[in-house]
Design a protein around this motif. Structure first.
Motif, mmCIF file in Angstrom:
data_model
loop_
_atom_site.group_PDB
_atom_site.id
_atom_site.type_symbol
_atom_site.label_atom_id
_atom_site.label_comp_id
_atom_site.label_asym_id
_atom_site.label_seq_id
_atom_site.Cartn_x
_atom_site.Cartn_y
_atom_site.Cartn_z
ATOM 1 N N GLU A 23 -16.453 9.009 -9.312
ATOM 2 C CA GLU A 23 -17.032 9.126 -8.005
ATOM 3 C C GLU A 23 -16.743 7.899 -7.182
ATOM 4 N N ILE A 24 -15.957 6.998 -7.799
ATOM 5 C CA ILE A 24 -15.658 5.718 -7.027
ATOM 6 C C ILE A 24 -14.232 5.996 -6.413
ATOM 7 N N ALA A 25 -13.958 5.790 -5.158
ATOM 8 C CA ALA A 25 -12.847 5.724 -4.575
ATOM 9 C C ALA A 25 -12.504 4.383 -3.698
ATOM 10 N N HIS A 26 -11.379 3.768 -4.083
ATOM 11 C CA HIS A 26 -11.079 2.556 -3.291
ATOM 12 C C HIS A 26 -9.741 2.555 -2.761
ATOM 13 N N LYS A 27 -9.747 2.235 -1.316
ATOM 14 C CA LYS A 27 -8.572 2.361 -0.282
ATOM 15 C C LYS A 27 -8.144 1.157 -0.035
ATOM 16 N N ARG A 28 -6.922 0.836 -0.064
ATOM 17 C CA ARG A 28 -6.296 -0.413 0.406
ATOM 18 C C ARG A 28 -4.792 -0.138 0.520
ATOM 19 N N SER A 29 -4.111 -0.823 1.091
ATOM 20 C CA SER A 29 -2.583 -0.988 1.361
ATOM 21 C C SER A 29 -2.084 -2.051 0.109
ATOM 22 N N ILE A 30 -0.843 -1.453 -0.243
ATOM 23 C CA ILE A 30 -0.232 -2.044 -1.167
ATOM 24 C C ILE A 30 1.401 -2.570 -0.686
ATOM 25 N N SER A 36 17.671 -3.042 -2.652
ATOM 26 C CA SER A 36 18.556 -4.428 -1.962
ATOM 27 C C SER A 36 19.227 -4.194 -0.654
ATOM 28 N N ASP A 37 19.374 -2.683 -0.137
ATOM 29 C CA ASP A 37 19.912 -2.606 1.155
ATOM 30 C C ASP A 37 18.737 -2.258 2.235
ATOM 31 N N GLY A 38 17.395 -2.685 1.571
ATOM 32 C CA GLY A 38 16.322 -2.591 2.549
ATOM 33 C C GLY A 38 15.339 -1.477 2.383
ATOM 34 N N SER A 39 16.008 -0.342 2.198
ATOM 35 C CA SER A 39 15.621 0.983 2.001
ATOM 36 C C SER A 39 14.155 1.169 1.186
ATOM 37 N N TYR A 40 13.154 1.826 1.512
ATOM 38 C CA TYR A 40 12.059 2.184 0.796
ATOM 39 C C TYR A 40 12.408 2.704 -0.647
ATOM 40 N N ASP A 41 11.853 2.168 -1.864
ATOM 41 C CA ASP A 41 11.959 2.747 -3.043
ATOM 42 C C ASP A 41 10.809 3.484 -3.671
ATOM 43 N N ALA A 42 10.575 4.534 -3.337
ATOM 44 C CA ALA A 42 9.368 5.255 -3.633
ATOM 45 C C ALA A 42 8.954 5.488 -5.153
ATOM 46 N N ALA A 43 10.147 5.426 -5.946
ATOM 47 C CA ALA A 43 9.756 5.312 -7.709
ATOM 48 C C ALA A 43 9.125 4.177 -7.899
ATOM 49 N N ALA A 44 9.647 3.053 -7.400
ATOM 50 C CA ALA A 44 9.491 1.453 -7.729
ATOM 51 C C ALA A 44 7.860 1.397 -7.166
ATOM 52 N N THR A 45 7.778 1.702 -6.073
ATOM 53 C CA THR A 45 6.459 1.721 -5.208
ATOM 54 C C THR A 45 5.323 2.465 -6.171
ATOM 55 N N ARG A 46 5.643 3.341 -6.682
ATOM 56 C CA ARG A 46 4.774 4.260 -7.500
ATOM 57 C C ARG A 46 4.249 3.398 -8.751
ATOM 58 N N THR A 47 5.512 2.786 -9.347
ATOM 59 C CA THR A 47 5.020 1.791 -10.322
ATOM 60 C C THR A 47 4.168 0.851 -10.045
ATOM 61 N N ALA A 49 2.123 0.601 -7.512
ATOM 62 C CA ALA A 49 0.857 1.160 -7.376
ATOM 63 C C ALA A 49 0.083 1.118 -8.769
ATOM 64 N N GLU A 50 0.765 1.615 -9.808
ATOM 65 C CA GLU A 50 0.052 1.965 -11.096
ATOM 66 C C GLU A 50 -0.187 0.317 -11.664
ATOM 67 N N GLU A 51 0.537 -0.473 -11.302
ATOM 68 C CA GLU A 51 0.245 -2.011 -11.843
ATOM 69 C C GLU A 51 -1.098 -2.329 -10.990
#
Length: 74
Positions: A23-30, A36-47, A49-51
């Motif tokens: 029942e606990i939900a915690h919201k925050r920005s990560i 290396s080219d400055g674009s967003y890496d969704a897969a690495a960001t998911r990893t 988030a898991e950390e």
């Protein structure tokens, strides 16, 4: 723990995240992970988030993080 990620914000280089267990939900920005080219890496960001989620889970189990109290009715 269920982790939901929102849309990448290039201005802040972050992603809103919701960590939910029971029942606990915690919201925050990560911090987002960028390639290396400055674009967003969704897969690495998911990893990432898991950390972060492992730390959130530990804090929930210790009672440091819980649900926000409901606002008082007027």
């Amino acid at each position: 723990m269920k982790i939901t990620l929102g849309k990448f914000d290039p201005e802040t280089r972050s992603v809103p995240a919701t960590f939910k267990t029971g029942e606990i939900a915690h919201k925050r920005s990560i911090n987002a992970v960028l390639k290396s080219d400055g674009s967003y890496d969704a897969a690495a960001t998911r990893t990432r988030a898991e950390e972060v989620g492992r730390g959130v889970a530990a804090k929930i189990s210790l009672g440091v993080i819980g649900n926000e109290p409901e606002p008082a009715a007027e």
